[in-house]
Write a protein that holds these residues in place. Sequence first.
Motif, mmCIF file in Angstrom:
data_model
loop_
_atom_site.group_PDB
_atom_site.id
_atom_site.type_symbol
_atom_site.label_atom_id
_atom_site.label_comp_id
_atom_site.label_asym_id
_atom_site.label_seq_id
_atom_site.Cartn_x
_atom_site.Cartn_y
_atom_site.Cartn_z
ATOM 1 N N ASN A 155 13.585 -16.497 -2.604
ATOM 2 C CA ASN A 155 15.040 -16.374 -2.483
ATOM 3 C C ASN A 155 15.677 -17.744 -2.235
ATOM 4 O O ASN A 155 16.701 -18.079 -2.832
ATOM 5 N N VAL A 215 15.278 -20.016 -5.477
ATOM 6 C CA VAL A 215 16.161 -19.566 -6.560
ATOM 7 C C VAL A 215 17.618 -19.828 -6.194
ATOM 8 O O VAL A 215 18.419 -20.254 -7.032
ATOM 9 N N SER A 216 17.943 -19.596 -4.929
ATOM 10 C CA SER A 216 19.326 -19.819 -4.512
ATOM 11 C C SER A 216 19.698 -21.297 -4.622
ATOM 12 O O SER A 216 20.799 -21.639 -5.069
ATOM 13 N N ARG A 243 20.266 -22.089 -8.232
ATOM 14 C CA ARG A 243 21.010 -21.083 -8.989
ATOM 15 C C ARG A 243 21.941 -21.679 -10.035
ATOM 16 O O ARG A 243 22.190 -21.062 -11.064
ATOM 17 N N ASN A 244 22.454 -22.900 -9.760
ATOM 18 C CA ASN A 244 23.358 -23.501 -10.732
ATOM 19 C C ASN A 244 22.627 -24.294 -11.804
ATOM 20 O O ASN A 244 23.232 -24.779 -12.752
ATOM 21 N N SER A 256 20.641 -19.356 -17.904
ATOM 22 C CA SER A 256 20.636 -17.905 -17.722
ATOM 23 C C SER A 256 19.730 -17.194 -18.723
ATOM 24 O O SER A 256 19.235 -16.112 -18.455
ATOM 25 N N ARG A 299 16.251 -17.075 -17.115
ATOM 26 C CA ARG A 299 16.233 -16.942 -15.653
ATOM 27 C C ARG A 299 15.128 -16.013 -15.167
ATOM 28 O O ARG A 299 14.495 -16.261 -14.145
ATOM 29 N N GLN A 347 12.263 -17.070 -12.553
ATOM 30 C CA GLN A 347 12.014 -16.345 -11.295
ATOM 31 C C GLN A 347 10.547 -15.956 -11.193
ATOM 32 O O GLN A 347 9.920 -16.081 -10.149
ATOM 33 N N GLU A 397 17.240 -11.392 -8.509
ATOM 34 C CA GLU A 397 18.198 -11.095 -9.569
ATOM 35 C C GLU A 397 19.539 -10.656 -8.958
ATOM 36 O O GLU A 397 20.598 -11.098 -9.387
ATOM 37 N N LEU A 412 20.513 -15.312 -7.018
ATOM 38 C CA LEU A 412 21.116 -16.012 -8.157
ATOM 39 C C LEU A 412 22.607 -16.229 -7.960
ATOM 40 O O LEU A 412 23.201 -17.073 -8.613
ATOM 41 N N SER A 448 21.112 -16.054 1.308
ATOM 42 C CA SER A 448 19.911 -15.614 0.574
ATOM 43 C C SER A 448 18.714 -15.528 1.506
ATOM 44 O O SER A 448 17.901 -14.601 1.415
#
Lengths: 240, 225
Positions: free
Chosen positions: B73, B76-77, B80-81, B85, B88, B92, B136, B140, B147
């Motif tokens: 978490n 990925v957080s 995230r930018n 996509s 993704r 993950q 997901e 994200l 997160s």
Amino acid sequence: MDVNKNSYTFAFSAILVIVVAAVLAFAAESLKPMQKENMRLEKMQNILASVKIEATPEQASSMFEKYIVDQKLLNSQGEVVTPSGITAFDVDVVKEFRTIDEKNRNYPLFIFEENGERKYIVPLVGKGLWGPIWGYVAFDGDMNTVYGSTFDHKSETPGLGAEINTNEFQDKFIGKSIFDNNGNYESIHVLKGGTDVVGNQHAVDGISGGTITSNGVGEMIQRTLNIYVPYFKGNQKASL
Amino acid sequence: MSETAKAAEVAVKEPKEPLFSKKNKALITDPLNDDNPITIQVLGICSALAITVQVKQAFVMAMSVLVVLVGANLIVSLMRNLIPSRVRIIVQLVIVAALVILVDQVLKAFVYDVSKQLSVFVGLIITNCIIMGRLEAFALANKPWPSFLDAVGNAAGYGWILIVVAIAREFFGSGKIWGVQLIPDAFYDLGYANNGLMILPPMALITVGIIIWVQRARNTKLIED
């Protein structure tokens, strides 16, 4: 920056994979010595378990040294060989079973001694239903009667084939013999689950519903011990 | 003078959310009950059935999921930018798989016997729906701190169910908890027998079912018409 461009996507994936691979490789390498030690201790525990000695991982090393007085390596003719730089304990029989053909494998033998009585421990390896199965069988000083055994498996069906690693199954082998009255090699057969084996010195009752695994155990005993027969016979004569 | 300075400071800080605001706290407490991943979302059931025979295994599994979920978490957080996509999900997966392998290696090095018992199930954390689901659905789209809380909350929600089920199964199935025998030998002498069915997977399902039943009966929010 447009994160959805093709070039960016490719570059991102490549970098991610390389970083992840580097991290994992580093972790695996640095933890390897400890994992190897764990496996070594487990092997010692298994060998000792076949002669009914329960050792914790902490005790395994010292108990192994105390009880296992000798280790030998046999070739496929059952002759004792002494290749340099390798002891019986180093031989990974499961690996050799997979990669080396029968003629060129090493066949280890561990000799256990307590209160002057010797037991002979033979490692076994064979095929179960889903993957490899292996184990150790210990023989009394007469090299005929089973003193104890232990089996394990990688991926047999829980509750069926996987039962080979329970005491209930393993104890059935105790007291059985591999040579008949005339001294001919007979091995120990694992019969279909539920068969009556009372009075039969060369058979044990298999696992109901675990027939293929049971057959695998029988096959590995028959095939592996066959290699040791010349050695056993030679020593039986010597001790008469 | 200093008074006003302090006041100004407070005024500046105000728009920033405190670390444990009501919203953030809910991230941890919701998954424990109202939004439990196992009993409400019915995710991660497979592992809940498989490794709840003994409390020790369940505990190690819960801890492993906690480590993996928090790690995944957070990572990925933070990214995230940066994550395209279109790829993704696979990104993950790579992150989760890497963390799981790390956990597996560490278990093999330090608690070998437990790692042998968990065997394939550690690997199966990769496919644990809770983890992919949280990545997901939450990581994200949210900052690292929320997160992190979300991961802790969900892992705890998963873990406590696992441990409760394991306590019930180990106690009734083997008369022990954490390998320590709790039912005295005298009971066995009087004819008490362990319930062998508790050890088999179906009883895990039934135990989870009972937990869901109790939870639904007590928690009015969950009662459907």
